[in-house]
Write an enzyme that holds these catalytic residues in place. Structure first.
Site, short mmCIF file in Angstrom:
data_model
loop_
_atom_site.label_atom_id
_atom_site.label_comp_id
_atom_site.label_asym_id
_atom_site.label_seq_id
_atom_site.Cartn_x
_atom_site.Cartn_y
_atom_site.Cartn_z
N ASN A 1 0.83 -1.22 0.00
CA ASN A 1 0.00 0.00 0.00
C ASN A 1 0.86 1.26 0.00
OD1 ASN A 1 -2.96 -0.55 0.06
ND2 ASN A 1 -2.35 -1.90 1.72
N HIS B 1 -8.60 -0.85 5.54
CA HIS B 1 -8.97 -2.14 6.13
C HIS B 1 -9.47 -3.05 5.00
CE1 HIS B 1 -10.28 -4.98 9.14
NE2 HIS B 1 -11.39 -5.12 8.44
C1 GRF Z 1 -3.37 -4.79 3.86
O1 GRF Z 1 -4.27 -5.81 3.56
C2 GRF Z 1 -4.05 -3.77 4.76
O2 GRF Z 1 -5.40 -3.62 4.50
C3 GRF Z 1 -3.87 -4.37 6.09
O3 GRF Z 1 -2.61 -4.97 6.07
C4 GRF Z 1 -2.24 -5.29 4.74
C5 GRF Z 1 -0.93 -4.59 4.48
O4 GRF Z 1 -0.36 -4.85 3.28
N1 GRF Z 1 -4.10 -3.40 7.14
P1 GRF Z 1 0.92 -4.05 2.81
O5 GRF Z 1 1.95 -4.05 3.94
O6 GRF Z 1 0.51 -2.66 2.45
O7 GRF Z 1 1.42 -4.81 1.61
#
Ligand code: GRF
Length: 211
Positions: A16, A112
């Site tokens: 993300n 989320h």
């Molecule tokens: C994502 O699914 C987010 O929604 C959750 O943890 C995961 C993190 O993924 N809170 P990344 O570290 O961004 O790849």
């Protein structure tokens, strides 16, 4: 509106975070820069991504503190030192204390991996969210970007996006689809709306002025 300083909190792979970096580079997020990436764990890939993008990064290692209070205090001081306008939780696995949530009211956003209010709240993180969705037999799931308040996954909802759940999906299939089709899309969009002053929060409702 002056350029918004974003502090991104991470604990893992940082995909993300990468979506945010890419959107900033493409100009899809305007009027903003990432002032720092702060990780609650050392040696996570999110730190590599920050380094590669030339973004300052810090580690406040949860395991290096014997109690949650001293971790919270150090994290608070570190975040504060970057003078953030916006704090983004991008796969950050620690619960922020109530006082911190109040201090930065409507200035912290989280992504989320479900359509809140389904499959959210205490204990719903990581693969567990998707396991529960599969167990329940829902036909759609998705992701939610929301402001953070004192209640886990409880703050005002900014954006949501649905994805299909297919009958032979494993929790890992669903996790991947939610991440790629929903989270990477709505998190940067929500950040852009925030940084361009397009979000109006009234109680539990977020009005989008225009996109
Ligand atoms: C994502 O699914 C987010 O929604 C959750 O943890 C995961 C993190 O993924 N809170 P990344 O570290 O961004 O790849």
């Amino acid at each position: 509106m002056r350029e918004q300083r974003i502090v991104v909190l991470v604990s893992g792979s940082g995909s993300n975070l990468q979506a945010i970096i890419n959107s900033l580079q493409k100009g899809e997020i305007c009027n903003a820069k990432i002032a720092a990436v702060i990780s609650s764990k050392p040696d996570v890939y999110a730190l590599e991504r920050a380094k590669y993008a030339g973004i300052p990064s810090e580690v406040i290692d949860r395991k290096a503190f014997s109690d949650k209070e001293s971790f919270d205090k150090n994290l608070n001081l570190k975040i504060q030192s970057y003078l953030p306008d916006l704090i983004v939780l991008a796969g950050f696995l620690c619960i922020l204390p109530e006082k911190f949530c109040r201090k930065y009211k409507n200035k912290i956003i989280n992504v989320h991996p479900s359509l809140i209010p389904s499959f959210c709240g205490d204990g719903y993180y990581g693969i567990r969210v998707h396991e529960e969705a599969i167990k329940k037999g829902v036909k759609i799931s998705g992701a939610t970007v929301h402001f953070v308040d004192e209640i886990t996954d409880g703050g005002p909802i900014i954006l949501q996006k649905a994805v299909n759940v297919f009958q032979d999906d494993t929790a890992y299939d669903l996790q991947k689809r939610v991440l790629e089709e929903a989270e990477w899309d709505i998190l940067p969009r929500a950040i852009n709306l925030f940084c361009t002053g397009k979000l109006l929060v009234k109680g539990n409702h977020v009005r989008i002025l225009s996109e």
